[in-house]
Design a protein around this motif. Structure first.
Motif, PDB file in Angstrom:
ATOM      1  N   GLU A 112      32.590  14.102  11.659  1.00  0.00           N
ATOM      2  CA  GLU A 112      32.025  14.956  10.610  1.00  0.00           C
ATOM      3  C   GLU A 112      31.926  14.234   9.276  1.00  0.00           C
ATOM      4  OE1 GLU A 112      34.701  18.321  10.782  1.00  0.00           O
ATOM      5  OE2 GLU A 112      34.216  18.549  12.923  1.00  0.00           O
ATOM      6  N   GLY A 113      32.916  13.358   8.978  1.00  0.00           N
ATOM      7  CA  GLY A 113      32.984  12.738   7.652  1.00  0.00           C
ATOM      8  C   GLY A 113      32.282  11.398   7.551  1.00  0.00           C
ATOM      9  N   VAL A 114      32.333  10.587   8.614  1.00  0.00           N
ATOM     10  CA  VAL A 114      31.843   9.207   8.506  1.00  0.00           C
ATOM     11  C   VAL A 114      30.501   9.000   9.208  1.00  0.00           C
ATOM     12  CG1 VAL A 114      32.420   6.766   8.821  1.00  0.00           C
ATOM     13  CG2 VAL A 114      34.257   8.411   8.352  1.00  0.00           C
ATOM     14  N   LEU A 115      30.330   9.591  10.393  1.00  0.00           N
ATOM     15  CA  LEU A 115      29.068   9.384  11.124  1.00  0.00           C
ATOM     16  C   LEU A 115      27.822   9.751  10.303  1.00  0.00           C
ATOM     17  CD1 LEU A 115      27.395   8.589  13.575  1.00  0.00           C
ATOM     18  CD2 LEU A 115      28.000  10.776  14.643  1.00  0.00           C
ATOM     19  N   PRO A 116      27.836  10.868   9.544  1.00  0.00           N
ATOM     20  CA  PRO A 116      26.647  11.183   8.728  1.00  0.00           C
ATOM     21  C   PRO A 116      26.319  10.093   7.696  1.00  0.00           C
ATOM     22  CG  PRO A 116      28.061  13.106   8.916  1.00  0.00           C
ATOM     23  CD  PRO A 116      28.830  11.957   9.496  1.00  0.00           C
ATOM     24  N   LEU A 117      27.348   9.414   7.166  1.00  0.00           N
ATOM     25  CA  LEU A 117      27.115   8.317   6.221  1.00  0.00           C
ATOM     26  C   LEU A 117      26.440   7.140   6.907  1.00  0.00           C
ATOM     27  CD1 LEU A 117      30.602   8.304   4.374  1.00  0.00           C
ATOM     28  CD2 LEU A 117      28.430   9.206   3.498  1.00  0.00           C
ATOM     29  N   VAL A 118      26.873   6.870   8.152  1.00  0.00           N
ATOM     30  CA  VAL A 118      26.281   5.794   8.946  1.00  0.00           C
ATOM     31  C   VAL A 118      24.802   6.092   9.204  1.00  0.00           C
ATOM     32  CG1 VAL A 118      26.292   4.712  11.238  1.00  0.00           C
ATOM     33  CG2 VAL A 118      28.461   5.134  10.042  1.00  0.00           C
ATOM     34  N   ALA A 119      24.530   7.338   9.585  1.00  0.00           N
ATOM     35  CA  ALA A 119      23.155   7.738   9.911  1.00  0.00           C
ATOM     36  C   ALA A 119      22.267   7.707   8.663  1.00  0.00           C
ATOM     37  CB  ALA A 119      23.161   9.129  10.541  1.00  0.00           C
ATOM     38  N   ALA A 120      22.754   8.284   7.556  1.00  0.00           N
ATOM     39  CA  ALA A 120      21.932   8.409   6.347  1.00  0.00           C
ATOM     40  C   ALA A 120      21.631   7.045   5.733  1.00  0.00           C
ATOM     41  CB  ALA A 120      22.636   9.302   5.323  1.00  0.00           C
ATOM     42  N   ASN A 121      22.571   6.108   5.842  1.00  0.00           N
ATOM     43  CA  ASN A 121      22.397   4.801   5.185  1.00  0.00           C
ATOM     44  C   ASN A 121      21.967   3.701   6.153  1.00  0.00           C
ATOM     45  OD1 ASN A 121      23.472   5.280   2.263  1.00  0.00           O
ATOM     46  ND2 ASN A 121      24.930   6.301   3.600  1.00  0.00           N
ATOM     47  N   LYS A 122      21.736   4.089   7.423  1.00  0.00           N
ATOM     48  CA  LYS A 122      21.325   3.128   8.463  1.00  0.00           C
ATOM     49  C   LYS A 122      22.236   1.903   8.517  1.00  0.00           C
ATOM     50  CE  LYS A 122      16.438   4.504   8.635  1.00  0.00           C
ATOM     51  NZ  LYS A 122      16.760   5.556   9.617  1.00  0.00           N
ATOM     52  N   CYS A 123      23.534   2.150   8.483  1.00  0.00           N
ATOM     53  CA  CYS A 123      24.503   1.055   8.503  1.00  0.00           C
ATOM     54  C   CYS A 123      24.864   0.683   9.936  1.00  0.00           C
ATOM     55  CB  CYS A 123      25.813   1.485   7.829  1.00  0.00           C
ATOM     56  SG  CYS A 123      25.655   1.997   6.130  1.00  0.00           S
ATOM     57  N   PRO A 124      25.094  -0.607  10.206  1.00  0.00           N
ATOM     58  CA  PRO A 124      25.790  -0.935  11.444  1.00  0.00           C
ATOM     59  C   PRO A 124      27.208  -0.352  11.357  1.00  0.00           C
ATOM     60  CG  PRO A 124      25.555  -2.899  10.060  1.00  0.00           C
ATOM     61  CD  PRO A 124      24.820  -1.785   9.373  1.00  0.00           C
ATOM     62  N   ALA A 125      27.763   0.047  12.496  1.00  0.00           N
ATOM     63  CA  ALA A 125      29.083   0.688  12.449  1.00  0.00           C
ATOM     64  C   ALA A 125      29.924   0.323  13.660  1.00  0.00           C
ATOM     65  CB  ALA A 125      28.925   2.207  12.371  1.00  0.00           C
ATOM     66  N   ILE A 126      31.222   0.116  13.412  1.00  0.00           N
ATOM     67  CA  ILE A 126      32.168  -0.071  14.514  1.00  0.00           C
ATOM     68  C   ILE A 126      32.577   1.320  15.008  1.00  0.00           C
ATOM     69  CG2 ILE A 126      34.440  -0.960  15.170  1.00  0.00           C
ATOM     70  CD1 ILE A 126      34.077  -3.163  13.086  1.00  0.00           C
ATOM     71  N   ALA A 127      32.565   1.491  16.335  1.00  0.00           N
ATOM     72  CA  ALA A 127      32.938   2.775  16.943  1.00  0.00           C
ATOM     73  C   ALA A 127      34.135   2.545  17.863  1.00  0.00           C
ATOM     74  CB  ALA A 127      31.756   3.345  17.724  1.00  0.00           C
ATOM     75  N   LEU A 128      35.243   3.193  17.515  1.00  0.00           N
ATOM     76  CA  LEU A 128      36.480   3.020  18.288  1.00  0.00           C
ATOM     77  C   LEU A 128      36.470   3.924  19.518  1.00  0.00           C
ATOM     78  CD1 LEU A 128      39.088   3.214  15.343  1.00  0.00           C
ATOM     79  CD2 LEU A 128      37.809   1.208  16.161  1.00  0.00           C
ATOM     80  N   ALA A 129      36.942   3.395  20.652  1.00  0.00           N
ATOM     81  CA  ALA A 129      36.995   4.173  21.891  1.00  0.00           C
ATOM     82  C   ALA A 129      38.249   5.044  21.897  1.00  0.00           C
ATOM     83  CB  ALA A 129      36.968   3.238  23.092  1.00  0.00           C
ATOM     84  N   MET A 130      38.347   5.929  20.908  1.00  0.00           N
ATOM     85  CA  MET A 130      39.501   6.841  20.850  1.00  0.00           C
ATOM     86  C   MET A 130      39.080   8.181  20.268  1.00  0.00           C
ATOM     87  SD  MET A 130      41.637   5.380  17.558  1.00  0.00           S
ATOM     88  CE  MET A 130      42.766   6.778  17.556  1.00  0.00           C
ATOM     89  N   ASP A 131      39.913   9.203  20.505  1.00  0.00           N
ATOM     90  CA  ASP A 131      39.652  10.520  19.926  1.00  0.00           C
ATOM     91  C   ASP A 131      40.943  11.035  19.280  1.00  0.00           C
ATOM     92  OD1 ASP A 131      41.275  11.369  21.981  1.00  0.00           O
ATOM     93  OD2 ASP A 131      39.646  12.240  23.165  1.00  0.00           O
ATOM     94  N   GLU A 132      40.977  12.339  18.965  1.00  0.00           N
ATOM     95  CA  GLU A 132      42.139  12.879  18.247  1.00  0.00           C
ATOM     96  C   GLU A 132      43.421  12.802  19.072  1.00  0.00           C
ATOM     97  OE1 GLU A 132      39.487  14.421  19.244  1.00  0.00           O
ATOM     98  OE2 GLU A 132      40.023  16.288  20.304  1.00  0.00           O
ATOM     99  N   LYS A 133      43.306  12.583  20.372  1.00  0.00           N
ATOM    100  CA  LYS A 133      44.504  12.444  21.214  1.00  0.00           C
ATOM    101  C   LYS A 133      44.986  10.996  21.264  1.00  0.00           C
ATOM    102  CE  LYS A 133      42.427  15.643  24.114  1.00  0.00           C
ATOM    103  NZ  LYS A 133      41.400  15.273  24.984  1.00  0.00           N
ATOM    104  N   GLY A 134      44.251  10.087  20.632  1.00  0.00           N
ATOM    105  CA  GLY A 134      44.687   8.696  20.598  1.00  0.00           C
ATOM    106  C   GLY A 134      43.823   7.799  21.463  1.00  0.00           C
ATOM    107  N   ILE A 135      44.399   6.672  21.883  1.00  0.00           N
ATOM    108  CA  ILE A 135      43.669   5.694  22.685  1.00  0.00           C
ATOM    109  C   ILE A 135      44.004   5.928  24.153  1.00  0.00           C
ATOM    110  CG2 ILE A 135      43.292   3.232  23.119  1.00  0.00           C
ATOM    111  CD1 ILE A 135      44.466   2.714  20.286  1.00  0.00           C
ATOM    112  N   PRO A 136      43.009   6.276  24.986  1.00  0.00           N
ATOM    113  CA  PRO A 136      43.312   6.550  26.389  1.00  0.00           C
ATOM    114  C   PRO A 136      43.760   5.296  27.133  1.00  0.00           C
ATOM    115  CG  PRO A 136      41.025   7.128  25.862  1.00  0.00           C
ATOM    116  CD  PRO A 136      41.587   6.407  24.680  1.00  0.00           C
ATOM    117  N   LYS A 137      44.525   5.512  28.194  1.00  0.00           N
ATOM    118  CA  LYS A 137      45.098   4.394  28.955  1.00  0.00           C
ATOM    119  C   LYS A 137      44.064   3.705  29.843  1.00  0.00           C
ATOM    120  CE  LYS A 137      49.740   4.554  28.321  1.00  0.00           C
ATOM    121  NZ  LYS A 137      49.838   5.773  27.526  1.00  0.00           N
TER     122      LYS A 137
END
Ligand code: THG
Length: 271
Positions: A112-137
């Motif tokens: 909600e907070g960062v992805l819209p900035l990436v989209a609006a400014n056409k920035c390259p972005a690092i995307a972490l393979a994790m969610d609110e539960k952490g990094i899956p095994k």
């Protein structure tokens, strides 16, 4: 490194979690930061990571100070390393060149907070393979998150090749399968999403172990063979540079071994 090595390098040294950098930020020691910026740019970094540390009340001001000092001395674009949408929003307005955003993830706050900035400014972005539960095994759980992230980024009009997926290496000292999970996740991303980039921070893999640089270097080589095409690392590390040159050569990206032999003649191997 630039033009010689196909791997895109994100220089890691301007990071407020490092003691000397934290001190320089606190003392407003511009010369120290500018020296790190110049050296990494000269060594061929494609982006300079800028991490102002984790003081929520000061992060935005500190990050702006870092950016202004970096871009006073180099043209290299900046990789904004922050989870804080407020700090990122002002930082994006301060940079002269389109920055890389480090990072988004499947955590709701970042979607909600960062992805819209990436989209609006056409920035390259690092995307972490994790969610609110952490990094899956497992690889399969990380791929499920990555699929969900690609769904969200495509929905907002972010091109696949703007994304740098970080499969997130966990240290070998607590799980002996961590490396294999990492390599198989890289291969799965490569086959399912051929246009995205894959990056990672090299050093997590060796946390808690002695002689970390050896592990980090071999980890980079194995990851490049699996499909890694970017990394957050120390571009001033001569041993890493030589390992990258040899790996590019062995992976068939150095016709007639020209880049390797040219680097040899330029004295890259004489430490
Ligand atoms: N993924 C993503 N972003 C990241 C990381 C990641 N950002 C932060 C970190 N991990 C990558 N950056 C660093 C920066 C410094 C060091 C490690 C990772 C570090 N420095 C040592 C020191 O400060 O003592 C040694 C190197 C030196 O002296 O320069 O360990 O995983 N997306």
């Amino acid at each position: 490194l630039k033009g010689v090595v196909h791997l895109k390098i994100i220089g890691e040294k301007i990071n407020g979690t490092r003691k000397k950098v934290a001190q320089a930020i606190q003392d407003r020691d511009a010369a120290f930061i500018q020296d790190l910026a110049r050296k990494q740019a000269e060594a061929g970094a494609d982006w300079l990571d800028a991490n102002a540390g984790t003081h929520p009340s000061r992060e935005a001001d500190d990050l702006i100070w870092l950016i202004e000092n970096i871009q006073a001395v180099v043209e290299t674009p900046i990789c904004l390393d922050s989870a804080n949408p407020k700090a990122l929003e002002v930082a994006i307005k301060t940079v002269k060149k389109t920055p890389m955003i480090n990072s988004i993830s499947a955590e709701p706050a970042r979607l909600e907070g960062v992805l819209p900035l990436v989209a609006a400014n056409k920035c390259p972005a690092i995307a972490l393979a994790m969610d609110e539960k952490g990094i899956p095994k497992t690889k399969d759980e990380r791929m499920a998150i990555i699929r969900r992230l690609v769904g969200e980024t495509r929905r907002l009009g972010v091109a696949d090749d703007q994304l740098y997926f970080d499969p997130l290496a966990m240290t070998m000292s607590t799980s002996s399968e961590s490396g294999l999970i990492f390599f198989s996740t890289i291969r799965a991303i490569r086959s399912e999403f051929p246009d995205v980039h894959i990056t990672c921070g090299l050093s997590n893999i060796s946390f808690g172990l002695p002689a970390r640089s050896f592990i980090n270097r071999v980890f980079l080589i194995l990851s490049m063979e699996a499909g890694l095409d970017s990394a957050i690392l120390d571009p001033l590390d001569q041993d890493i540079k030589i390992a990258m040159l040899a790996t590019e050569l062995l992976l068939g990206r150095d016709r007639y071994c020209l880049k390797y032999t040219r680097a040899y003649r330029a004295g890259v191997f004489n430490k």
